[in-house]
Scaffold this active site. Structure first.
Site, PDB file in Angstrom:
ATOM      1  CG  ASP A  84      11.951 -21.459  10.799  1.00  0.00           C
ATOM      2  OD1 ASP A  84      12.783 -20.417  10.549  1.00  0.00           O
ATOM      3  OD2 ASP A  84      11.917 -22.066  11.767  1.00  0.00           O
ATOM      4  CB  SER A  87      13.824 -24.780  12.508  1.00  0.00           C
ATOM      5  OG  SER A  87      12.610 -24.703  11.756  1.00  0.00           O
ATOM      6  CG  ASN A  89      13.490 -31.372  12.662  1.00  0.00           C
ATOM      7  OD1 ASN A  89      14.436 -30.591  13.442  1.00  0.00           O
ATOM      8  ND2 ASN A  89      13.780 -32.683  12.499  1.00  0.00           N
ATOM      9  CD1 TRP A  91       7.491 -28.852  13.240  1.00  0.00           C
ATOM     10  CD2 TRP A  91       5.163 -28.809  13.338  1.00  0.00           C
ATOM     11  NE1 TRP A  91       7.151 -27.713  13.775  1.00  0.00           N
ATOM     12  CE2 TRP A  91       5.845 -27.552  13.937  1.00  0.00           C
ATOM     13  CE3 TRP A  91       3.963 -29.108  13.296  1.00  0.00           C
ATOM     14  CZ2 TRP A  91       4.765 -26.650  14.192  1.00  0.00           C
ATOM     15  CZ3 TRP A  91       3.004 -28.367  13.772  1.00  0.00           C
ATOM     16  CH2 TRP A  91       3.416 -27.281  14.182  1.00  0.00           C
ATOM     17  CE1 TYR A 129       9.706 -24.240  19.354  1.00  0.00           C
ATOM     18  CE2 TYR A 129       8.241 -26.086  19.597  1.00  0.00           C
ATOM     19  CZ  TYR A 129       9.053 -25.134  18.830  1.00  0.00           C
ATOM     20  OH  TYR A 129       9.106 -25.728  17.559  1.00  0.00           O
ATOM     21  CG  ASP A 271      15.254 -17.058  11.762  1.00  0.00           C
ATOM     22  OD1 ASP A 271      14.614 -17.730  11.116  1.00  0.00           O
ATOM     23  OD2 ASP A 271      15.170 -17.201  13.132  1.00  0.00           O
ATOM     24  CB  THR A 274      13.326 -14.054  13.391  1.00  0.00           C
ATOM     25  OG1 THR A 274      13.849 -14.981  13.994  1.00  0.00           O
ATOM     26  CG2 THR A 274      13.639 -12.719  14.351  1.00  0.00           C
TER      27      THR A 274
END
Length: 387
Positions: A84, A87, A89, A91, A129, A271, A274
């Site tokens: 992505d 963003s 990070n 996880w 979120y 992005d 998206t």
């Protein structure tokens, strides 16, 4: 699972090794509910205005079903993640999550006790979120993407995932590939660590996204360069206008080759997370008028399916060069459940992001134009995609 291979290319008489990661895409059609969730997702990601909880469902991540393999620990524990660029990070679900966390229990979970290279951290991790918080704690371990491995990469073990969003997702987690400036806790991105530890030849990664659902491969992520098998011609490079997201300045937006007066210039973010293109509501309305589309749901537009082939092109002018999208490349076909007839939705959403007047160039744009993300030079390169 498709094996990972090396691609050797010669650049200026030097041989560089490109680490290729095949991306999968689940063959499914997008529903009206998916479009609503996409709207909520974009609003939540970029807006300083909170979206309504009743429509903010992280299932919108699943609209961008491009995901691929990632491994953590020694021996390696397998995960499927979304790569992505919106963003920063990494996880994955944690083995320590609650037995009542359905999303966690139905996906691959990281078990620190099974890894000899695990290093504890324990710092709380939290991303807010609109529909709730994804939370957990930080750990460090060896992370492998493709054939590239880094040691002591800090990542988040998710112990709570909000709502039903991640229950149905084919992916386990997310690997952010934007700049570390927007990383929670300022954690270096996995790709930054790859560069620092010298496991990639160049501080560059690239995306090919295949919108042909019948294709054998959903797409490809290349670490350390680009794959000439998936693009033609030379890259056209555009500088990052603001480090954080992959943001650039758009000189103009044109419909049928005619520039609109609302972009002189304007800002856009590229992005991979998206699934649509999005822009300010009032400006999208003007574009839709030129396309002959009619309002459908708030921010979405329909067009007569018989007119798709003759739709005017929509283009974004980036550093002096027009990047056109045709009607078929912008349209999402759907079946009206009440009538059984095909409807054609224009894949450009109108929505307002508070103080940020931005355009979001999502998967339709990246699918048409192979995109190289040059971290070292803080620029993006675009070339015509080849399947």
């Amino acid at each position: 699972m498709r094996s990972l291979v090396f691609l050797l290319v010669c650049v200026a008489a030097a041989t560089a090794v490109l680490h290729r990661v095949p991306l999968q895409k689940e063959p499914r059609s997008r529903t009206i509910a998916d479009l609503r969730r996409t709207r909520a997702f974009i609003t939540n990601r970029y807006s300083d205005v909170k979206a309504n909880d009743d429509i903010l469902d992280l299932h919108n991540y699943q609209d961008a079903q491009y995901y691929g393999p990632l491994y953590i620990g020694t021996p390696a524990q397998h995960f499927e993640v979304i790569f992505d660029t919106g963003s920063s990070n990494l996880w994955v679900p944690s083995e320590t999550c609650s037995a009542f966390s359905i999303a966690c229990q139905t996906h691959n979970r990281y078990d620190a006790t099974k890894s000899s290279t695990y290093k504890p951290n324990g710092t709380d991790f939290f991303i807010q979120y609109g529909s709730g918080a994804l939370s957990g704690f930080l750990s460090s371990d060896t992370v492998t993407v493709g054939t590239s491995s880094v040691v002591d990469q800090t990542f988040a073990e998710a112990t709570h995932e909000p709502g039903l969003a991640f229950v149905a997702g084919k992916f386990d987690g997310i690997m952010g590939m934007a700049f570390s400036v927007i990383s929670v806790k300022g954690i270096p991105t996995v790709f930054d660590t790859m560069v620092d530890q010298g496991v990639v030849d160049e501080p560059v990664f690239s995306f090919f996204l295949n919108h042909d659902l019948s294709g054998e491969v959903g797409g490809e992520l290349v670490l350390g360069g680009s794959d000439p098998a998936h693009y033609e011609g030379e890259f056209h490079y555009v500088p990052v206008s603001r480090v954080g997201y992959w943001q650039l300045t758009t000189d103009a937006i044109k419909v049928g080759g005619v520039a609109k007066d609302f972009c002189d210039p304007c800002e856009a973010i590229v992005d991979t997370g998206t699934s649509l293109i999005a822009g300010p509501t009032a400006y999208v309305k003007l574009i839709m008028h030129d396309l002959g589309a009619i309002p459908f749901i708030a921010g979405e537009y329909l067009i007569n399916c018989n007119h798709v082939e003759t739709m005017p092109t929509v283009s974004f002018t980036l550093d002096g060069q027009d990047f056109e999208l045709t009607g078929p490349e912008l349209i999402i076909e759907n079946i009206d459940e009440s009538t059984g007839k095909k409807v054609c939705i224009v894949g450009i959403l109108g929505l307002d992001l508070g103080l940020m007047e931005l355009w979001i160039l999502g998967d339709p744009f990246i699918a048409r134009y192979y995109t190289e993300f040059d971290v070292g030079n803080k620029r993006m390169g675009f070339a015509r995609s080849l399947a």
